[in-house]
Design an enzyme around this catalytic site. Structure first.
Site, mmCIF file in Angstrom:
data_model
loop_
_atom_site.group_PDB
_atom_site.id
_atom_site.type_symbol
_atom_site.label_atom_id
_atom_site.label_comp_id
_atom_site.label_asym_id
_atom_site.label_seq_id
_atom_site.Cartn_x
_atom_site.Cartn_y
_atom_site.Cartn_z
ATOM 1 N N ASP A 53 7.143 7.508 -5.638
ATOM 2 C CA ASP A 53 7.339 6.466 -4.829
ATOM 3 C C ASP A 53 8.447 5.580 -4.960
ATOM 4 O OD1 ASP A 53 4.526 7.388 -4.119
ATOM 5 O OD2 ASP A 53 3.981 5.110 -3.679
ATOM 6 N N GLU A 295 -1.635 4.648 2.671
ATOM 7 C CA GLU A 295 -0.941 3.850 1.608
ATOM 8 C C GLU A 295 0.378 3.245 1.816
ATOM 9 O OE1 GLU A 295 -2.391 6.297 -2.043
ATOM 10 O OE2 GLU A 295 -1.158 7.776 -0.676
#
Ligand code: FRU
Length: 430
Positions: A53, A295
């Site tokens: 990420d 998410e």
């Protein structure tokens, strides 16, 4: 899409829903909503760390920031040596996650700068996703909103640590980031907590300035409150399905929610992001009956449209809904509180191609439509089983940046750029 009611009092509006009928329109491999197949010989930014990420340094108003002519990004990383530089190491990386930073002169060639937060800032063993945001009205104050995680005891708390950014001709560095304040926790009322759902998600804070009211809000990943698997699906969640359709067994295990909290007036200017300043509000969008995870939700304001993007997995769809790993999105014509419609009718914005279903993940869409993501696993050319670890290459580095056109309720893939490339749309000089 079932329309939420946009009440005058924002606290009593209902959520919009990503319905089962919407998800029936999700189709992999449409060229306008599919990531390009990545070259098996992709370059790696830094051989010593796994990187996943990632986000650019940005402003609270959303723009990607170039600081003193440097491009800067944060990323979740794990030292390859600690995890084992193997397929298993990659899949175990979450237990070793910390937030690292990178800098670059041209937005393409990156130098890894090491740890962003000091170890004294860690309230729990792991640092998971969030946002690195220049504090408005300051020369070089930076807030790292992130998720403080202890997987052993199922705790995950959106949190903030503050520091300062510096640069010279050679490099970028940070000071401060020595302590963390907790922002808010799953309350079991607006969002499922660990007692209700042992697989609850509550993470990935994304604060932003809402242009309509000048207040600071924070998006985050949550789940619909209630006991896992015990939800009844109503027309609102099922949507306009064909005659005779009834939800498949297990659909009610999908209970993802795109959460939002509001910061008290004046707290941003003081840099006080502690608990007493936040109010949890009902979810903007839920995926009850469709999918259990939405998410890293983030927002883009463009042409009077409010876009919310979120990442989701093939494996977290429930019932007979299905779709690829990738980035999904919702659009409102009435500001942040909706009602929201799924983009492209289905919600799918960019999915992985079915020939490489796990090649990328954690896509982040910036206000100019540039989309960054990381490479997860890429099947060897000609491999007939994309999930066979013996026949895939681990990524742990950034994918080619692509660009979307956002056109009202539709999106289109339009450009492919360099691996890990970022584009800035705001200069910030200290
Ligand atoms: C998305 C995600 C985030 C979380 C992080 C943990 O890829 O699951 O929700 O913060 O990864 O690695």
């Amino acid at each position: 899409m079932n329309l939420g009611i946009s009440a005058k009092n924002q606290d009593v509006r209902t959520s919009s829903h990503w319905t089962i009928a919407d998800a029936m329109k999700v189709h992999a491999d449409d060229p306008t909503t599919t990531m390009p197949v990545i070259d098996y010989n992709f370059p790696v930014i830094d051989q010593d760390v796994w990187q996943w990420d990632t986000g650019s340094l940005r402003a609270i108003t959303g723009e990607t920031v170039k600081f003193n002519d440097w491009y800067v990004m944060w990323a979740l990383v794990a030292n390859r040596a600690d995890t084992g530089d193997t397929v298993e190491g990659w899949h175990n990386r979450n237990a070793f996650a910390y937030i690292g930073f990178y800098y670059s002169r041209n937005g393409i060639d990156w130098t890894f700068g090491g740890r962003l937060l000091q170890k004294s800032a860690d309230l729990r063993p792991d640092e998971w996703s969030g946002s690195l945001v220049m504090r408005a009205g300051t020369k070089n104050t930076v807030d790292m909103f992130y998720t403080s995680v202890n997987t052993d005891i199922n705790q995950s708390v959106p949190s903030c640590s503050t520091g300062k950014i510096f640069s010279n001709d050679e490099k970028v560095w940070f000071e401060g980031f020595s302590k963390t304040v907790e922002m808010f926790s799953a309350d079991g009322v607006n969002y499922a907590n660990a007692e209700e759902d042992q697989y609850f998600d509550f993470r990935d804070p994304h604060p932003f300035l809402n242009p309509a009211d000048g207040k600071i809000y924070c998006l985050f990943e949550g789940n619909v409150p209630g006991v896992r698997g015990k939800f009844t699906l109503h027309d609102a969640e099922i949507g306009a399905v064909p005659p005779g359709y009834t939800p498949a067994a297990g659909a009610q295990y999908g209970a993802a929610a795109i959460g939002i909290a509001r910061l008290a007036d004046g707290a941003y200017e003081k840099g006080d992001f502690s608990r007493h300043n936040w109010t949890l509000l009902p979810a903007l969008v839920t995926a009850l009956g469709v999918n259990d995870q939405t998410e890293r939700p983030h927002v883009v304001f463009k042409d009077n449209y409010t876009y919310i993007f979120t990442i989701s997995h093939h494996s977290t769809y429930t019932g007979d809904s299905t779709g690829p790993d990738g980035v999904y999105g919702f659009v409102s014509e009435n500001g942040i509180f909706g009602p929201y419609e799924p983009l492209n009718a289905s919600g799918l914005v960019l999915g992985n191609p079915s020939s490489a279903p796990y090649e990328t993940y954690s896509h982040f869409v910036d206000p100019d439509g540039y989309v960054q993501s990381f490479i997860d696993t890429l099947p060897a050319p000609g491999s007939t089983d994309p999930q066979n670890p013996a026949a895939y290459r681990i990524g742990g580095t950034l994918a080619p940046t692509v660009r979307l056109v956002l056109e009202g309720h539709r999106t289109f893939l339009t450009e492919i750029h360099a691996y890990g490339q970022i584009f800035a749309n705001k200069e910030w000089n200290s």
